[in-house]
Scaffold this motif. Structure first.
Motif, mmCIF file in Angstrom:
data_model
loop_
_atom_site.group_PDB
_atom_site.id
_atom_site.type_symbol
_atom_site.label_atom_id
_atom_site.label_comp_id
_atom_site.label_asym_id
_atom_site.label_seq_id
_atom_site.Cartn_x
_atom_site.Cartn_y
_atom_site.Cartn_z
ATOM 1 N N LYS A 113 0.827 -1.200 0.000
ATOM 2 C CA LYS A 113 0.000 0.000 0.000
ATOM 3 C C LYS A 113 0.866 1.256 0.000
ATOM 4 C CE LYS A 113 -3.681 2.382 2.532
ATOM 5 N NZ LYS A 113 -4.557 2.373 3.738
ATOM 6 N N SER A 114 2.037 1.199 0.631
ATOM 7 C CA SER A 114 2.875 2.382 0.804
ATOM 8 C C SER A 114 3.301 3.003 -0.517
ATOM 9 C CB SER A 114 4.112 2.038 1.637
ATOM 10 O OG SER A 114 4.872 1.013 1.007
ATOM 11 N N ASP A 115 3.629 2.170 -1.513
ATOM 12 C CA ASP A 115 4.094 2.720 -2.790
ATOM 13 C C ASP A 115 3.460 2.051 -4.004
ATOM 14 O OD1 ASP A 115 5.310 0.256 -2.712
ATOM 15 O OD2 ASP A 115 7.374 1.012 -2.801
ATOM 16 N N GLY A 116 2.527 1.122 -3.774
ATOM 17 C CA GLY A 116 1.841 0.463 -4.882
ATOM 18 C C GLY A 116 2.636 -0.609 -5.579
ATOM 19 N N ALA A 117 3.832 -0.942 -5.069
ATOM 20 C CA ALA A 117 4.687 -1.923 -5.739
ATOM 21 C C ALA A 117 4.043 -3.306 -5.717
ATOM 22 C CB ALA A 117 6.051 -1.978 -5.064
ATOM 23 N N LEU A 118 4.066 -3.981 -6.866
ATOM 24 C CA LEU A 118 3.546 -5.337 -6.977
ATOM 25 C C LEU A 118 4.471 -6.295 -6.231
ATOM 26 C CD1 LEU A 118 1.518 -7.349 -8.295
ATOM 27 C CD2 LEU A 118 3.103 -7.471 -10.241
ATOM 28 N N MET A 119 3.923 -7.073 -5.326
ATOM 29 C CA MET A 119 4.705 -8.009 -4.525
ATOM 30 C C MET A 119 4.611 -9.440 -5.051
ATOM 31 S SD MET A 119 3.831 -6.652 -0.692
ATOM 32 C CE MET A 119 4.788 -7.971 0.030
ATOM 33 N N ALA A 120 3.459 -9.812 -5.583
ATOM 34 C CA ALA A 120 3.296 -11.187 -6.049
ATOM 35 C C ALA A 120 2.054 -11.321 -6.908
ATOM 36 C CB ALA A 120 3.206 -12.149 -4.867
ATOM 37 N N LYS A 121 2.091 -12.313 -7.799
ATOM 38 C CA LYS A 121 0.902 -12.764 -8.516
ATOM 39 C C LYS A 121 0.590 -14.162 -8.007
ATOM 40 C CE LYS A 121 1.645 -10.051 -12.734
ATOM 41 N NZ LYS A 121 1.852 -10.085 -14.207
#
Length: 373
Positions: A356-364
């Motif tokens: 949530k902090s920067d919108g970075a995708l962590m996983a699919k």
């Protein structure tokens, strides 16, 4: 044309004719691409490129220039050790620690194969996990890139007190990428097994927190793990999906369409006692549980009165997780359900986890579940 540039273009055809002096980001070259290219270039060069040198590169042109300047200077370091024993076998009786919701615990399965992968890795490197470091002395951590398991029967078919056998083996592509395959099979029933595959690399912290992990590789005297001549299809598929050049995925007998559409989303607050591992990183085994928790929250909220709880209705048959980033203890995770489809007693879902902090995708997260009988 330099043979080093030719090697780069063969590995990534989209770079043909490109200006390699442009920064990696402008060319769409990410850390996973660089790890693949590093293996090929080191093999062509006949020597390892030090981490100190590698981290100074900002463009592929610099890498090519460096390789040309070193061409012929170093010894050949790579070969395949056919005599290496890269596997093992264990036996378990499924009891309460291995069970959940009257079935085999998927959380236990992830943790067990992860620990087994790490054990094989450390044995092949001849180092304890706490001692693994790069040439600059930085502590290294195994970073999971992909974990997939495919079962012949859903996890709910495994029963308490059932005897199972876990066998596994590990290989590598160069010094930075490790690929393992495990098979958990029932000793009481034929054709009841789970095949799990995983990819890990090594990372070090590039600064404070967990959001800046830098690819590296361990400095060891000897690596006895079998070295593959080229990355397997399992690795190449991960790369294509990460790049967005593959739009379907076969899983659990179904074809999943990869989409960015959003059916729903939830915020998940981390539970540090459960979700973080011993070095303060979000544990790779927590990702599927976080996804399942949010999935069930959504479908239970929309269930009709008297319906069976979602968790009791469906059991995992196959799962494929592709990992891209980690997060800090203070972060909130955003779960997004992109698609779901029920067909022939099976449920297929595609989802993602982001910071949530920067919108970075962590996983699919891709899952196929079977309806419990």
């Amino acid at each position: 044309m330099s043979r080093f540039r030719k090697l780069i273009e063969q590995a990534q055809p989209d770079l043909v004719g490109q200006d390699l002096s442009r920064p990696f980001e402008e060319l769409g070259v990410d850390s996973f691409d660089l790890m693949n290219l590093r293996v090929g270039l080191e093999r062509e060069l006949g020597e390892e490129i030090s981490d100190t040198q590698w981290t100074e590169f900002t463009s592929l042109a610099q890498i090519v220039s460096y390789c040309e300047s070193r061409d012929g200077d170093g010894p050949t370091l790579y070969g395949i050790n056919q005599d290496t024993e890269d596997g093992y076998v264990r036996r378990f009786e499924l009891n309460m620690p291995q069970m959940a919701i009257e079935s085999l615990s998927e959380s236990w399965l992830f943790k067990e194969i992860g620990a087994s992968h790490w054990e094989l890795l450390c044995a092949g490197l001849g180092q304890r996990s706490a001692a693994l470091a790069d040439e600059m002395g930085n502590r290294l951590y195994a970073t999971f890139a992909r974990v997939r398991h495919d079962a012949t029967q859903p996890l709910s078919s495994f029963e308490e007190a059932e005897d199972v056998r876990l066998s596994g083996e590990i290989s590598r592509f160069g010094g930075g990428m490790y690929i393992s395959r495990f098979e958990l099979e029932s000793l009481a029933a034929q054709d009841k097994r789970i095949v799990s595959q995983m990819i890990t690399s090594f990372s070090r912290r590039g600064g404070e927190g967990n959001t800046n992990l830098v690819k590296s590789q361990p400095q060891v005297a000897e690596n006895s793990i079998t070295d593959l001549a080229q990355p397997p299809q399992f690795v190449e598929e991960y790369r294509r999906i990460k790049k967005g050049t593959q739009d379907t995925l076969g899983l659990g007998g179904m074809t999943l369409q990869l989409t960015d559409a959003i059916e729903t989303e939830f915020e998940y607050e981390l539970n540090p006692y459960h979700d973080l591992n011993g070095v303060g990183l979000l544990y790779f085994a927590a990702y599927p549980i976080i996804a399942d928790t949010c999935e069930a929250q959504h479908f239970n909220a929309h269930a009709a009165s008297g319906d069976t709880r979602w968790e009791l209705r469906w059991s995992t048959l196959a799962r494929d997780i592709m990992y891209y980033a980690n997060c800090d203890i203070t972060d909130t995770i955003v779960y997004r359900l992109h698609s779901h489809r029920i067909e022939g007693g099976r449920l297929a879902t595609t989802a993602s986890l982001s910071r949530k902090s920067d919108g970075a995708l962590m996983a699919k997260v891709f899952v196929v579940k079977a309806e419990r009988l």
